[in-house]
Write a protein that holds these residues in place. Structure first.
Motif, PDB file in Angstrom:
ATOM      1  N   ILE A  14       0.864  -1.187   0.000  1.00  0.00           N
ATOM      2  CA  ILE A  14       0.000   0.000   0.000  1.00  0.00           C
ATOM      3  C   ILE A  14       0.893   1.227   0.000  1.00  0.00           C
ATOM      4  CG2 ILE A  14      -1.687   1.313   1.372  1.00  0.00           C
ATOM      5  CD1 ILE A  14      -2.890  -1.204   0.111  1.00  0.00           C
ATOM      6  N   ARG A  15       0.687   2.086  -0.996  1.00  0.00           N
ATOM      7  CA  ARG A  15       1.552   3.274  -1.093  1.00  0.00           C
ATOM      8  C   ARG A  15       0.757   4.566  -1.042  1.00  0.00           C
ATOM      9  NH1 ARG A  15       3.707  -0.701  -4.547  1.00  0.00           N
ATOM     10  NH2 ARG A  15       5.725  -1.490  -3.822  1.00  0.00           N
ATOM     11  N   GLN A  16      -0.524   4.455  -0.679  1.00  0.00           N
ATOM     12  CA  GLN A  16      -1.345   5.660  -0.410  1.00  0.00           C
ATOM     13  C   GLN A  16      -2.128   5.404   0.866  1.00  0.00           C
ATOM     14  OE1 GLN A  16      -3.768   7.127  -3.721  1.00  0.00           O
ATOM     15  NE2 GLN A  16      -2.238   6.288  -5.111  1.00  0.00           N
ATOM     16  N   TYR A  17      -2.100   6.385   1.753  1.00  0.00           N
ATOM     17  CA  TYR A  17      -2.688   6.197   3.081  1.00  0.00           C
ATOM     18  C   TYR A  17      -3.702   7.284   3.396  1.00  0.00           C
ATOM     19  CZ  TYR A  17       1.167   2.945   3.587  1.00  0.00           C
ATOM     20  OH  TYR A  17       2.044   1.898   3.405  1.00  0.00           O
ATOM     21  N   ARG A  18      -4.711   6.914   4.201  1.00  0.00           N
ATOM     22  CA  ARG A  18      -5.703   7.889   4.685  1.00  0.00           C
ATOM     23  C   ARG A  18      -5.024   8.818   5.688  1.00  0.00           C
ATOM     24  NH1 ARG A  18     -11.173   5.737   4.740  1.00  0.00           N
ATOM     25  NH2 ARG A  18     -11.643   7.552   6.021  1.00  0.00           N
ATOM     26  N   SER A  19      -5.019  10.103   5.359  1.00  0.00           N
ATOM     27  CA  SER A  19      -4.355  11.053   6.269  1.00  0.00           C
ATOM     28  C   SER A  19      -5.258  11.392   7.455  1.00  0.00           C
ATOM     29  CB  SER A  19      -3.988  12.328   5.513  1.00  0.00           C
ATOM     30  OG  SER A  19      -5.141  12.840   4.891  1.00  0.00           O
ATOM     31  N   GLN A  69       7.688   9.167  -1.115  1.00  0.00           N
ATOM     32  CA  GLN A  69       6.782  10.085  -0.432  1.00  0.00           C
ATOM     33  C   GLN A  69       5.825   9.394   0.532  1.00  0.00           C
ATOM     34  OE1 GLN A  69       7.285  13.221  -0.670  1.00  0.00           O
ATOM     35  NE2 GLN A  69       5.579  13.731   0.697  1.00  0.00           N
ATOM     36  N   PHE A  70       5.411   8.170   0.188  1.00  0.00           N
ATOM     37  CA  PHE A  70       4.397   7.498   1.011  1.00  0.00           C
ATOM     38  C   PHE A  70       4.883   7.222   2.432  1.00  0.00           C
ATOM     39  CE2 PHE A  70       6.249   3.303   0.933  1.00  0.00           C
ATOM     40  CZ  PHE A  70       6.898   3.225  -0.289  1.00  0.00           C
ATOM     41  N   ILE A  71       6.184   7.216   2.623  1.00  0.00           N
ATOM     42  CA  ILE A  71       6.712   6.973   3.984  1.00  0.00           C
ATOM     43  C   ILE A  71       6.330   8.139   4.897  1.00  0.00           C
ATOM     44  CG2 ILE A  71       8.808   6.616   5.370  1.00  0.00           C
ATOM     45  CD1 ILE A  71      10.021   5.306   2.845  1.00  0.00           C
ATOM     46  N   ALA A  72       6.388   9.348   4.354  1.00  0.00           N
ATOM     47  CA  ALA A  72       5.987  10.524   5.138  1.00  0.00           C
ATOM     48  C   ALA A  72       4.470  10.565   5.302  1.00  0.00           C
ATOM     49  CB  ALA A  72       6.485  11.790   4.455  1.00  0.00           C
ATOM     50  N   GLY A 121      -2.724  -1.298   6.166  1.00  0.00           N
ATOM     51  CA  GLY A 121      -1.882  -1.639   5.019  1.00  0.00           C
ATOM     52  C   GLY A 121      -0.458  -1.179   5.259  1.00  0.00           C
ATOM     53  N   SER A 122       0.464  -1.735   4.469  1.00  0.00           N
ATOM     54  CA  SER A 122       1.877  -1.360   4.651  1.00  0.00           C
ATOM     55  C   SER A 122       2.645  -1.577   3.353  1.00  0.00           C
ATOM     56  CB  SER A 122       2.515  -2.217   5.743  1.00  0.00           C
ATOM     57  OG  SER A 122       2.735  -3.533   5.267  1.00  0.00           O
ATOM     58  N   THR A 123       3.828  -0.991   3.312  1.00  0.00           N
ATOM     59  CA  THR A 123       4.800  -1.371   2.281  1.00  0.00           C
ATOM     60  C   THR A 123       6.141  -1.610   2.951  1.00  0.00           C
ATOM     61  OG1 THR A 123       3.758  -0.291   0.389  1.00  0.00           O
ATOM     62  CG2 THR A 123       6.125  -0.537   0.272  1.00  0.00           C
ATOM     63  N   SER A 150       6.085   1.132   6.223  1.00  0.00           N
ATOM     64  CA  SER A 150       5.148   2.255   6.367  1.00  0.00           C
ATOM     65  C   SER A 150       3.786   1.634   6.683  1.00  0.00           C
ATOM     66  CB  SER A 150       5.076   3.056   5.064  1.00  0.00           C
ATOM     67  OG  SER A 150       4.728   2.205   3.982  1.00  0.00           O
ATOM     68  N   ILE A 151       3.080   2.217   7.634  1.00  0.00           N
ATOM     69  CA  ILE A 151       1.816   1.603   8.079  1.00  0.00           C
ATOM     70  C   ILE A 151       0.715   2.646   8.206  1.00  0.00           C
ATOM     71  CG2 ILE A 151       0.682   0.311   9.942  1.00  0.00           C
ATOM     72  CD1 ILE A 151       3.363  -0.896  10.660  1.00  0.00           C
ATOM     73  N   GLY A 152      -0.468   2.299   7.697  1.00  0.00           N
ATOM     74  CA  GLY A 152      -1.617   3.190   7.857  1.00  0.00           C
ATOM     75  C   GLY A 152      -2.848   2.562   7.233  1.00  0.00           C
ATOM     76  N   TYR A 153      -3.962   3.285   7.287  1.00  0.00           N
ATOM     77  CA  TYR A 153      -5.175   2.797   6.613  1.00  0.00           C
ATOM     78  C   TYR A 153      -5.045   3.062   5.121  1.00  0.00           C
ATOM     79  CZ  TYR A 153      -7.450   1.707  10.970  1.00  0.00           C
ATOM     80  OH  TYR A 153      -7.772   1.116  12.169  1.00  0.00           O
ATOM     81  N   PRO A 154      -5.317   2.041   4.294  1.00  0.00           N
ATOM     82  CA  PRO A 154      -5.143   2.195   2.848  1.00  0.00           C
ATOM     83  C   PRO A 154      -6.086   3.246   2.250  1.00  0.00           C
ATOM     84  CG  PRO A 154      -5.346  -0.131   3.439  1.00  0.00           C
ATOM     85  CD  PRO A 154      -5.678   0.666   4.669  1.00  0.00           C
ATOM     86  N   ALA A 155      -5.545   4.018   1.300  1.00  0.00           N
ATOM     87  CA  ALA A 155      -6.374   4.957   0.537  1.00  0.00           C
ATOM     88  C   ALA A 155      -6.360   4.558  -0.927  1.00  0.00           C
ATOM     89  CB  ALA A 155      -5.848   6.377   0.716  1.00  0.00           C
ATOM     90  N   GLU A 156      -6.040   3.319  -1.189  1.00  0.00           N
ATOM     91  CA  GLU A 156      -6.034   2.809  -2.565  1.00  0.00           C
ATOM     92  C   GLU A 156      -6.370   1.327  -2.542  1.00  0.00           C
ATOM     93  OE1 GLU A 156      -2.263   2.292  -4.491  1.00  0.00           O
ATOM     94  OE2 GLU A 156      -1.210   1.891  -2.618  1.00  0.00           O
ATOM     95  N   LEU A 157      -6.885   0.865  -3.675  1.00  0.00           N
ATOM     96  CA  LEU A 157      -7.061  -0.575  -3.858  1.00  0.00           C
ATOM     97  C   LEU A 157      -5.863  -1.052  -4.664  1.00  0.00           C
ATOM     98  CD1 LEU A 157     -10.828  -1.144  -4.738  1.00  0.00           C
ATOM     99  CD2 LEU A 157      -9.589  -1.974  -2.717  1.00  0.00           C
ATOM    100  N   PRO A 158      -4.959  -1.756  -4.047  1.00  0.00           N
ATOM    101  CA  PRO A 158      -3.734  -2.114  -4.767  1.00  0.00           C
ATOM    102  C   PRO A 158      -3.998  -3.135  -5.865  1.00  0.00           C
ATOM    103  CG  PRO A 158      -3.822  -3.232  -2.673  1.00  0.00           C
ATOM    104  CD  PRO A 158      -5.019  -2.333  -2.713  1.00  0.00           C
ATOM    105  N   ALA A 159      -3.196  -3.028  -6.928  1.00  0.00           N
ATOM    106  CA  ALA A 159      -3.307  -4.013  -8.007  1.00  0.00           C
ATOM    107  C   ALA A 159      -2.734  -5.337  -7.518  1.00  0.00           C
ATOM    108  CB  ALA A 159      -2.520  -3.518  -9.206  1.00  0.00           C
ATOM    109  N   GLU A 160      -3.335  -6.421  -7.993  1.00  0.00           N
ATOM    110  CA  GLU A 160      -2.773  -7.740  -7.692  1.00  0.00           C
ATOM    111  C   GLU A 160      -1.397  -7.825  -8.346  1.00  0.00           C
ATOM    112  OE1 GLU A 160      -4.241 -10.757  -6.376  1.00  0.00           O
ATOM    113  OE2 GLU A 160      -5.901  -9.573  -5.551  1.00  0.00           O
TER     114      GLU A 160
END
Ligand code: FMN
Length: 173
Positions: A14-19, A69-72, A121-123, A150-160
């Motif tokens: 997951i590389r986009q997170y709910r802020s 960027q997603f780490i921040a 989610g995480s990466t 990186s950990i947070g609530y996902p803001a994307e549906l990741p591709a398989e």
């Protein structure tokens, strides 16, 4: 609660997170407990986990990871470090070079699955400047950064993501 097989299948980077949604303290605690439940050589747990919540520190960590960027953006980052000297005291060079790295890696892998089970989610981030992280985060001497999650609530549906056919990796002997 997801069962184990479902958890593994549902884990995607997951590389986009709910802020707007922070990671609850109890969930983070449960994730860290699972990391520390992982097996380790001689049960020495030759690793250290740094919990990075502070916004400025997460930004710096992101910069030191090739500006990913997603780490921040993720509300929490976990920095897994190996502790080679701890493993070396019992197992010599094999402990120093191999076991400490394996211990830290297994702990991070357990944490990554616990993240999914907790509905987050995480990466896994492996590309970073470890030497600079040691300096900027004043790591205890001897600790070696191994992986960032990186950990947070996902803001994307990741591709398989595809996997190679199992037969390319698995050999019956
Ligand atoms: C050792 C390792 C290093 C990785 N480093 C990065 C990284 O620096 N940045 C990133 O975005 N993803 C990184 N990843 C995530 C992989 O790209 C990802 O796990 C892989 O493409 C499979 O996708 P999935 O996690 O969605 O199944 C890393 C994964 C591992 C195990």
């Amino acid at each position: 609660m997801k069962d184990f097989f479902e958890t593994v299948r549902h884990r995607h980077s997951i590389r986009q997170y709910r802020s707007d949604l922070p990671v609850e303290e109890e969930k983070l605690h449960a994730i860290l407990e699972m990391a520390c439940a992982a097996p380790s050589a001689g049960d020495l747990q030759s690793y250290r986990i740094l919990v990075v919540r502070d916004t400025e520190k997460r930004h710096r960590l992101g910069e030191l990871a090739d500006n990913q960027q997603f780490i921040a953006e993720a509300p929490v980052a976990l920095l897994f470090c190996s502790d080679p000297q701890r493993a070396m005291a019992k197992y010599g060079e094999r402990g120093e070079k191999l076991y400490a790295l394996q211990d830290a890696t297994i702990a991070a892998a357990y944490a990554q699955l616990a993240v999914v089970a907790a509905g987050l989610g995480s990466t896994w981030v492996g590309y970073f400047d470890g030497e600079q992280i040691k300096k900027d985060f004043t790591l205890e001497p001897g600790l070696e950064p191994v992986a960032i999650l990186s950990i947070g609530y996902p803001a994307e549906l990741p591709a398989e993501t595809p996997r190679r056919p199992m037969s390319e990796m698995v050999t019956q002997i």
